[in-house]
Design a protein around this motif. Sequence first.
Motif, short mmCIF file in Angstrom:
data_model
loop_
_atom_site.label_atom_id
_atom_site.label_comp_id
_atom_site.label_asym_id
_atom_site.label_seq_id
_atom_site.Cartn_x
_atom_site.Cartn_y
_atom_site.Cartn_z
N ALA A 48 7.94 -5.37 -5.86
CA ALA A 48 9.78 -5.44 -4.95
C ALA A 48 8.71 -5.69 -3.74
O ALA A 48 9.29 -5.60 -2.65
N ALA A 49 8.16 -4.22 -3.07
CA ALA A 49 7.70 -4.63 -1.66
C ALA A 49 6.90 -5.71 -0.67
O ALA A 49 7.21 -5.97 -0.02
N THR A 99 1.07 -0.98 0.40
CA THR A 99 -0.14 -0.10 0.14
C THR A 99 0.61 1.20 -0.24
O THR A 99 0.47 1.97 -0.46
N ARG A 100 1.83 1.60 0.71
CA ARG A 100 3.11 1.97 0.71
C ARG A 100 4.35 2.52 -0.01
O ARG A 100 4.89 3.46 -0.55
N SER A 101 3.92 1.35 -1.34
CA SER A 101 5.17 1.38 -2.23
C SER A 101 5.55 2.66 -3.11
O SER A 101 6.59 3.15 -3.42
N ILE A 102 4.20 3.21 -2.90
CA ILE A 102 4.62 3.98 -4.54
C ILE A 102 4.57 5.57 -4.15
O ILE A 102 5.86 6.22 -4.09
N GLU A 156 4.39 -0.93 -11.72
CA GLU A 156 4.08 -2.38 -11.32
C GLU A 156 5.48 -2.44 -10.39
O GLU A 156 4.83 -3.68 -8.98
N LEU A 157 6.24 -2.11 -10.97
CA LEU A 157 7.99 -2.98 -9.42
C LEU A 157 7.61 -2.45 -8.61
O LEU A 157 9.08 -2.89 -7.33
N PHE A 158 7.46 -1.45 -7.75
CA PHE A 158 7.60 -1.06 -6.79
C PHE A 158 6.30 -1.76 -5.57
O PHE A 158 7.36 -2.65 -5.21
N PRO A 159 5.36 -2.11 -6.32
CA PRO A 159 4.11 -3.12 -5.36
C PRO A 159 5.14 -4.31 -4.99
O PRO A 159 5.19 -5.39 -3.97
N ILE A 214 -5.00 -2.51 -5.50
CA ILE A 214 -6.11 -1.15 -5.63
C ILE A 214 -5.31 -0.41 -4.48
O ILE A 214 -5.74 0.72 -4.36
N PHE A 215 -5.21 -0.07 -2.56
CA PHE A 215 -4.71 -0.11 -2.03
C PHE A 215 -3.43 1.30 -2.56
O PHE A 215 -3.99 1.88 -1.54
N CYS A 216 -2.98 0.42 -3.44
CA CYS A 216 -1.44 1.29 -3.37
C CYS A 216 -2.12 2.51 -4.38
O CYS A 216 -1.56 3.58 -4.53
#
Length: 302
Positions: free
Chosen positions: A129-130, A106-109, A124-127, A181-183
């Motif tokens: 990777a998280a 959720t916080r990745s971006i 999408e790399l960020f979520p 979704i939440f991200c």
Amino acid sequence: MSVTTTTPTLAKSAFDTPGKGRGLLDIFNHRYLLKLLIGKSTSLRYRNSVMGWLWSYARPTVQFLLYWFVMGQLLGMHKNVPYFPIYLFSGLVVVNFFNEAIGNVTRSIVDNKALVRKIYLPRELFPVAALISAFVNFLPQLAVLVVVCIFNGWVPTFENIGMFLGGMAIVMPFVLGLGLIFCAVNVRFRDAQNVVEIIRTIATWSSPVMYTWQMVYKHAHGWHSWLFDIYMSNPVTVAVELFHKAFWGPVVPKDDLKALAQVAFPPHFGLYIVFGVIVTILLLLIGQMVFRRFERTFAQDL
């Protein structure tokens, strides 16, 4: 004598349109960047920390001891569930992974807003990777669970390993779909983080970790049996039961018929697995669509 030169022309299809990609499929073409993001996340987690990675063991251990004392000793669950500490911990590691992963994704971006605003790369790399970073932090808890089970007579078999892998194969894409979704929504509306905190609280009690599925079945049997069907179709609940079967089930004495009845899967569990997989796939598809819809304005919203 004049020399004429011709400038080669390239088809438009030879270029990639900025901001246009294939969603999660682009992850496979950017494995190096994914590796860097995972390394960054894991290295920053305990930077300037005296205990470092020991916190990965300390926090779940304290949580386990607290639940074991309250549920096992004060409320007497250890009398009803054989090897209750293993039962508790084998389900708790799944819930802990879900809670950490959904929070990270959720916080990745927002946590990587400097990169998102300056350069283009598949968002999408960020979520992803998280999610993988949460899995890395999950491994120490899994190691402790395996060691405890081995000391209690657990022997790894293909069936046990298959149950474990099946549980992870359900819960990981489920977290990713829900997290996408939440991200995406969290970039524009930071209230999404508060909703996720509520979901994390509910997740701790919405799966048979500190109680058994038989207790739910007893109260939902009859006219309210459909509530039990919904309860068991939760992908996290399916994963918890698979973990119970993989780690707790083999250590229960085979000559204790009452205990073996508790180890058994719920009725129609095969259908619940199918429903859980369907829910996971649908949520992953919906999460990808929502993410692609919101990512167009990520840079502006950040």
